[in-house]
Design a protein around this motif. Structure first.
Motif, PDB file in Angstrom:
ATOM      1  N   VAL A  40       0.832  -1.208   0.000  1.00 19.24           N
ATOM      2  CA  VAL A  40       0.000   0.000   0.000  1.00 19.24           C
ATOM      3  C   VAL A  40       0.863   1.253   0.000  1.00 19.24           C
ATOM      4  O   VAL A  40       2.017   1.238   0.437  1.00 19.24           O
ATOM      5  N   GLU A  41       0.296   2.321  -0.497  1.00 18.58           N
ATOM      6  CA  GLU A  41       0.980   3.618  -0.496  1.00 18.58           C
ATOM      7  C   GLU A  41       0.469   4.421   0.691  1.00 18.58           C
ATOM      8  O   GLU A  41      -0.726   4.686   0.809  1.00 18.58           O
ATOM      9  N   TRP A  42       1.373   4.798   1.575  1.00 16.17           N
ATOM     10  CA  TRP A  42       1.020   5.564   2.771  1.00 16.17           C
ATOM     11  C   TRP A  42       1.081   7.053   2.459  1.00 16.17           C
ATOM     12  O   TRP A  42       1.998   7.515   1.782  1.00 16.17           O
ATOM     13  N   HIS A  43       0.106   7.808   2.961  1.00 12.31           N
ATOM     14  CA  HIS A  43       0.007   9.250   2.739  1.00 12.31           C
ATOM     15  C   HIS A  43      -0.010   9.966   4.086  1.00 12.31           C
ATOM     16  O   HIS A  43      -0.590   9.469   5.044  1.00 12.31           O
ATOM     17  N   ALA A  49       7.819  17.434  10.953  1.00 13.43           N
ATOM     18  CA  ALA A  49       7.901  16.652  12.187  1.00 13.43           C
ATOM     19  C   ALA A  49       8.355  15.229  11.892  1.00 13.43           C
ATOM     20  O   ALA A  49       8.037  14.658  10.852  1.00 13.43           O
ATOM     21  N   ASP A  50       9.108  14.658  12.821  1.00 11.59           N
ATOM     22  CA  ASP A  50       9.544  13.273  12.684  1.00 11.59           C
ATOM     23  C   ASP A  50       8.388  12.297  12.879  1.00 11.59           C
ATOM     24  O   ASP A  50       8.359  11.240  12.277  1.00 11.59           O
ATOM     25  N   GLU A  51       7.452  12.663  13.741  1.00 15.39           N
ATOM     26  CA  GLU A  51       6.317  11.791  14.026  1.00 15.39           C
ATOM     27  C   GLU A  51       5.052  12.381  13.420  1.00 15.39           C
ATOM     28  O   GLU A  51       4.733  13.539  13.625  1.00 15.39           O
ATOM     29  N   ARG A  52       4.350  11.560  12.648  1.00 13.29           N
ATOM     30  CA  ARG A  52       3.101  12.009  12.036  1.00 13.29           C
ATOM     31  C   ARG A  52       2.201  10.809  11.800  1.00 13.29           C
ATOM     32  O   ARG A  52       2.628   9.669  11.872  1.00 13.29           O
ATOM     33  N   SER A  67       0.973   5.456  12.916  1.00 16.18           N
ATOM     34  CA  SER A  67       1.869   6.530  13.320  1.00 16.18           C
ATOM     35  C   SER A  67       3.275   6.164  12.873  1.00 16.18           C
ATOM     36  O   SER A  67       3.675   5.000  12.967  1.00 16.18           O
ATOM     37  N   THR A  68       4.031   7.147  12.410  1.00 13.84           N
ATOM     38  CA  THR A  68       5.410   6.867  12.023  1.00 13.84           C
ATOM     39  C   THR A  68       6.261   6.488  13.236  1.00 13.84           C
ATOM     40  O   THR A  68       7.307   5.880  13.085  1.00 13.84           O
ATOM     41  N   ALA A  69       5.790   6.816  14.438  1.00 12.12           N
ATOM     42  CA  ALA A  69       6.515   6.446  15.654  1.00 12.12           C
ATOM     43  C   ALA A  69       6.395   4.947  15.946  1.00 12.12           C
ATOM     44  O   ALA A  69       7.255   4.372  16.594  1.00 12.12           O
ATOM     45  N   ALA A  70       5.328   4.315  15.465  1.00 16.03           N
ATOM     46  CA  ALA A  70       5.110   2.879  15.671  1.00 16.03           C
ATOM     47  C   ALA A  70       4.437   2.302  14.425  1.00 16.03           C
ATOM     48  O   ALA A  70       3.272   1.906  14.463  1.00 16.03           O
ATOM     49  N   PRO A  71       5.147   2.260  13.288  1.00 19.04           N
ATOM     50  CA  PRO A  71       4.524   1.854  12.029  1.00 19.04           C
ATOM     51  C   PRO A  71       4.041   0.409  11.993  1.00 19.04           C
ATOM     52  O   PRO A  71       3.229   0.050  11.140  1.00 19.04           O
TER      53      PRO A  71
END
Length: 108
Positions: A40-43, A49-52, A67-71
């Motif tokens: 899948v393509e993540w948007h 910010a590092d976390e989004r 969350s990019t902090a816990a993908p």
């Protein structure tokens, strides 16, 4: 927002609406979590910010969110659940009132 403002928005199709156009099969429970997300393509919204938060459009109009902090932790929503969330957010249903949880700062 008044009814006129909401009506004006309904004429435009969001990326979510365009992504699910023509899809008829609703995803439910175990089917939704059985989908392979490796391709899948993540948007996400543009941010320094590092976390989004990121979302991915899935078959049947479903949406995955992480969350990019816990993908590795991915939440998945049916089309109806995502639509209810998006409409509630647009209408201010989740807006926080000023209080101790945000230092008493007014919300906008």
């Amino acid at each position: 927002m008044g009814a006129a403002g909401r009506g004006a928005r309904r004429g435009r199709r969001s990326p979510v609406c365009r992504a699910r156009a023509g899809r008829q099969t609703p995803q439910v429970g175990s089917e939704l979590y059985a989908l392979d997300l490796s391709g899948v393509e993540w948007h996400s919204a543009p941010s320094g910010a590092d976390e989004r938060v990121e979302i991915a459009y899935l078959p049947g109009g479903a949406v995955a969110m992480r969350s990019t902090a816990a993908p590795e932790t991915v939440l998945r929503y049916t089309e109806a659940e995502w639509r209810a969330f998006a409409l509630g957010a647009r209408d201010g249903e989740f807006d926080l009132e000023p209080g101790s949880h945000n230092g008493g700062a007014p919300t906008e």
